[in-house]
Design an enzyme around this catalytic site. Structure first.
Site, PDB file in Angstrom:
ATOM      1  N   SER A  68      97.196  57.026  50.033  1.00  0.00           N
ATOM      2  CA  SER A  68      96.749  55.724  49.520  1.00  0.00           C
ATOM      3  C   SER A  68      96.972  55.557  48.031  1.00  0.00           C
ATOM      4  CB  SER A  68      95.261  55.523  49.833  1.00  0.00           C
ATOM      5  OG  SER A  68      94.489  56.591  49.315  1.00  0.00           O
TER       6      SER A  68
ATOM      7  N   ASP B  46      87.278  51.960  43.279  1.00  0.00           N
ATOM      8  CA  ASP B  46      86.384  51.754  44.423  1.00  0.00           C
ATOM      9  C   ASP B  46      85.638  53.021  44.837  1.00  0.00           C
ATOM     10  OD1 ASP B  46      88.383  53.241  45.567  1.00  0.00           O
ATOM     11  OD2 ASP B  46      89.085  51.694  46.941  1.00  0.00           O
TER      12      ASP B  46
ATOM     13  N   HIS C  70      89.621  55.579  44.763  1.00  0.00           N
ATOM     14  CA  HIS C  70      90.907  55.283  44.130  1.00  0.00           C
ATOM     15  C   HIS C  70      90.690  54.827  42.688  1.00  0.00           C
ATOM     16  CE1 HIS C  70      91.146  54.540  48.513  1.00  0.00           C
ATOM     17  NE2 HIS C  70      92.215  55.318  48.393  1.00  0.00           N
TER      18      HIS C  70
END
Length: 377
Positions: free
Chosen positions: A44, A340, A343
């Site tokens: 991610s 968040d 990340h």
């Protein structure tokens, strides 16, 4: 036939020169680009949108919601960030468009493809299934991405080293960080961390070797960041488990050991493939450098998440994460390192990418790779 007026002739000549100038400028830009295309892999931290169509968990759908993308794109692009990622800044630095996600390419792949997908592991998903590690609900691994890459090459009209997409002289291969999820998915299990490290390094090594065998000449391989500095780790760990920079000591020790093993493997691959340039991007020290002096880089919030819920110093809750109802986002993401809780913010990714591309936190330096590319044409 009536003769053309001098005004018409002048306009025609000016238009012709304008078209030629535009074509010449485009040609000059193409010639000055150090690379024609980039192929990216990872999780991610590198995914530019594959998570939207990947056969993965519905729980990842929150990334499609605001405020993801608010800082740069003004809407969600299914990047796990408020804006751009390291790979986006890499593309900008090479004068290339942002990479198209493999699952969304629709022919728009002239300048490369991004195979990274959120939740991806280094170890094959079947390992987690066999060990009843239900936290791993993402079926993709780095080996999946290599299969996608092979499928992509097979789909191209140009075949053969001498004729296009399998001639990698003008291609940069970027392996974003991968392996963090492997450790996260085995938390609380009986599987030793040493086992995860050995299997993960072996799998990543095979993936790198797969592209080297196909003729890859220029590669960048990112190490893992100090995962103990992520908000989620700080939120979950005991306050007694802290290192010299205030992060979770046990998690950072694990990451540090992993990176040492990865670097040792890259040394072996450099000897095995001397015709290729393999650069290690030191995410560990880049992150630590920023943490030690955050104000120098414009950060006032080191551990507090910009987007989510919960009280400081973490602003995080596993029950209401960013993108979910009742979650909120800070008004100044550029002052935050964590976006968040898992990340990073665009601002953090930008600083890290500058350290990779223009600083001294790659071995060998990224400029060495560019110079080698220029010499070899």
């Amino acid at each position: 036939m009536a003769s053309l007026s001098s005004k018409t002739i002048l306009i025609t000549i000016c238009s012709l020169f304008s078209v030629l100038s535009i074509a010449s400028a485009a040609s000059d830009e193409e010639q000055t680009r150090p690379f024609k295309r980039v192929y990216a892999f990872g999780d991610s931290f590198t995914d530019t949108g594959n998570t939207k169509n990947a056969n993965g968990p519905s729980g990842f759908g929150h990334v499609s919601n605001p405020p993801y993308g608010k800082t740069f794109f003004n809407h969600s692009t299914n990047r796990y960030c408020d804006g751009r990622l390291v790979i986006d800044f890499v593309a900008e630095s090479l004068s290339l468009p942002y990479l198209t996600p493999f699952l969304h390419r629709k022919g728009n792949d002239t300048f490369g493809v991004n195979f990274a997908v959120a939740g991806s592991t280094a170890i094959n998903h079947l390992f987690f299934v066999r060990n009843n590690l239900s936290l791993d609900v993402t079926p993709q691994s780095i080996q999946t991405q290599i299969l996608w890459f092979n499928r992509y090459l097979e789909s191209q009209a140009c075949q053969g080293v001498e004729s296009g997409c399998k001639d990698f002289n003008g291609t940069l291969f970027w392996f974003g960080e991968i392996g963090v999820n492997d450790y996260a998915y085995t938390l609380g299990s009986s599987v030793p961390g040493d086992t995860i490290r050995k299997l993960a390094i072996s799998s990543v090594s095979r993936a790198i070797q797969a592209v080297l065998e196909k003729g890859a000449k220029y590669l960048v391989v990112q190490g893992l960041p100090p995962t103990g500095c992520l908000t989620l780790a700080m939120y979950l760990a005991s306050p007694d488990d802290r290192d010299d920079i205030g992060c979770v000591k046990s998690a950072n020790n694990q990451t540090y050991t992993h990176n040492l093993a990865l670097q040792a493997k890259l040394v072996e691959l450099r000897k095995q493939y001397p015709q290729s340039v393999i650069v290690y991007a030191d995410y560990w020290n880049a992150y630590r450098t920023i943490i030690k002096n955050p104000n120098k880089y414009g950060f006032t919030e080191v551990f507090n998440a910009c987007c989510g819920s919960g009280e400081p110093p973490y602003g995080f809750s596993v029950f209401t994460t960013c993108g979910m109802p009742n979650a909120t986002a800070c008004s100044t993401p550029s002052q935050y390192i964590n976006w968040d809780g898992v990340h990073l913010t665009e601002a953090m990714y930008k600083v890290v990418s500058n350290m990779f591309l223009q600083g001294n936190l790659t071995q060998p330096p990224f400029n060495f790779l560019l110079e080698k590319k220029e010499r070899q044409g």
